[in-house]
Design a protein around this motif. Structure first.
Motif, short mmCIF file in Angstrom:
data_model
loop_
_atom_site.label_atom_id
_atom_site.label_comp_id
_atom_site.label_asym_id
_atom_site.label_seq_id
_atom_site.Cartn_x
_atom_site.Cartn_y
_atom_site.Cartn_z
N ASP A 271 0.95 -1.16 0.02
CA ASP A 271 -0.16 0.09 0.03
C ASP A 271 0.82 1.27 -0.06
O ASP A 271 0.54 2.33 -0.70
N LEU A 275 0.49 4.27 -2.87
CA LEU A 275 0.13 5.75 -2.36
C LEU A 275 1.40 6.70 -2.73
O LEU A 275 1.04 7.69 -3.00
N TYR A 305 -8.91 4.05 0.55
CA TYR A 305 -7.79 3.96 1.78
C TYR A 305 -8.55 4.77 3.17
O TYR A 305 -7.78 4.87 4.07
N GLN A 308 -8.52 2.98 6.21
CA GLN A 308 -6.95 2.90 6.87
C GLN A 308 -6.26 4.35 7.39
O GLN A 308 -5.44 4.14 8.29
N LEU A 323 -5.48 12.21 2.56
CA LEU A 323 -5.29 11.13 3.45
C LEU A 323 -4.14 11.76 4.29
O LEU A 323 -3.33 12.41 3.86
N ASP A 325 -1.32 10.61 6.76
CA ASP A 325 -0.39 9.66 7.16
C ASP A 325 0.62 10.07 8.31
O ASP A 325 1.45 10.84 8.26
#
Length: 384
Positions: A271, A275, A305, A308, A323, A325
């Motif tokens: 993943d 990404l 995603y 997650q 997203l 992270d």
């Protein structure tokens, strides 16, 4: 005549006679040699297979999936790539040449090649020499296993599309014997496009292939390959562009190095490497990175995603999906991230933009912020 001669022999004599004649007949039949070819989907490996087929060699292809060679994926989601072919080039080559193709996922085993290359990296994080050794070694294991299981129906040698001087790290005359030796393939590794520039291999010395019908290509010019493709009537093939490995790309390698630095360790999962190819990557805090979509295709991809990662979307106006992270350590960091996302929305010129911050478990809250001015996002925050 054979039937009459055998008619007067005893049953035992006749059996031995026919066995002897059968052996003679079989021994006069040439053994059809078989090769397994490393097929990337590019022109060189396509030509290498075709050269072998022209000599009557039965070829099967193998394509190893590492996770880094996925150009069809970006072509499918980026608008700027909408006119590019959305196909698996290795499978397409197999179809054009009429060969069986084995696609093998080695992404887990390949991690050690990326993380600990014995021969080092190229210009970026591309472990090209170790990569080639690893790929040929995997093919060698395949031919050894096939010969163990199938005997004479196994593979006799390995074919690659390598050309001396084509790649600065892995395709040099000095590295060719290193690949052969360290992979375990030794003299069963044949490079049809540049074979005449190298010592004769086992398939050449044994007469399985005609060395004079092989080639002596060298250097970075593609003209010899283009001419050979024209001779074979091949007019549709993946255009050469430094290979399809993202590790040769400076921007991608910078993102991967940033990932390792932020995690304080050199590791990655599939993943992660997918990404790294998508969106803007902005790191406003050492422990926090935003992956912000640039268009609708990337928006849809990142949607997968949201369970997650914490995600940020605009509510009061159209905007990107981002997203997160990492984890927010306080509300100020969350508002800062929301303001950065708002800067890339349709409300970038507004006094305020409302956004939703949703955690992976579905819990959401709304925040209203003033969008960052373009100049307020330092270049140093941009990763890649």
């Amino acid at each position: 005549m054979l039937y009459c001669a055998a008619h007067f022999l005893s049953a035992d004599q006749g059996s031995r006679f026919f066995h002897m004649m059968s052996s003679v007949t079989e021994s006069t039949q040439p053994i059809k040699r078989r090769a397994i070819a490393l097929v990337s989907g590019g022109l060189d490996s396509m030509l290498a297979v075709k050269v072998m087929q022209e000599q009557g060699i039965e070829v099967e292809g193998v394509n190893f999936f590492t996770g880094f060679c996925v150009e069809g994926h970006t072509h499918a989601i980026r608008k700027k790539d909408k006119d590019k072919e959305k196909r698996n080039n290795a499978l397409w080559v197999a179809e054009q040449l009429g060969i069986k193709m084995h696609i093998i996922d080695i992404s887990e085993e390949y991690k050690d090649v990326v993380l600990n290359p014995r021969h080092g990296y190229g210009a970026n994080l591309n472990p090209c020499l170790d990569c080639k050794i690893f790929m040929v070694n995997q093919a060698t294991l395949m031919i050894n296993k096939a010969r163990e299981l199938a005997g004479d129906r196994g593979f006799d040698f390995i074919v690659t599309g390598e050309v001396i001087g084509q790649r600065p790290k892995s395709q040099r005359k000095a590295t060719m014997p290193i690949i052969s030796a360290e992979s375990g393939a030794d003299e069963r590794l044949l490079r049809p496009l540049c074979a005449k520039n190298l010592p004769a291999t086992l398939p050449e010395r044994e007469g399985w292939v005609d060395r004079e019908s092989l080639h002596d290509f060298s250097g970075r010019s593609r003209k010899p390959q283009m001419a050979l493709a024209k001779k074979f009537g091949l007019d549709d093939f993946a255009q050469p562009a430094g290979g399809c490995c993202f590790l040769t790309d400076e921007s991608y390698s910078n993102k991967l190095a940033d990932l390792w630095k932020a995690r304080n360790e050199r590791r990655y999962e599939l993943d992660d490497i997918m990404l790294l190819k998508v969106g803007r990557h902005i790191r406003p805090q050492p422990h926090l990175k935003l992956i912000i979509s640039r268009e609708e295709g990337e928006n849809r991809f990142l949607e997968g995603y949201r369970y997650q990662f914490t995600s940020i979307t605009t509510v009061s106006c159209p905007g990107p999906l981002a997203l997160v992270d990492g984890n927010f350590q306080n509300d100020e960091e969350m508002q800062q991230a929301a303001a950065i996302v708002a800067r890339y929305s349709k409300g970038r010129s507004s006094d305020e933009v409302t956004l939703e911050v949703r955690s992976p478990d579905g819990v959401a809250r709304q925040v209203t912020v003033e969008p960052f001015h373009p100049d307020a996002v330092p270049l140093a925050w941009n990763v890649g």
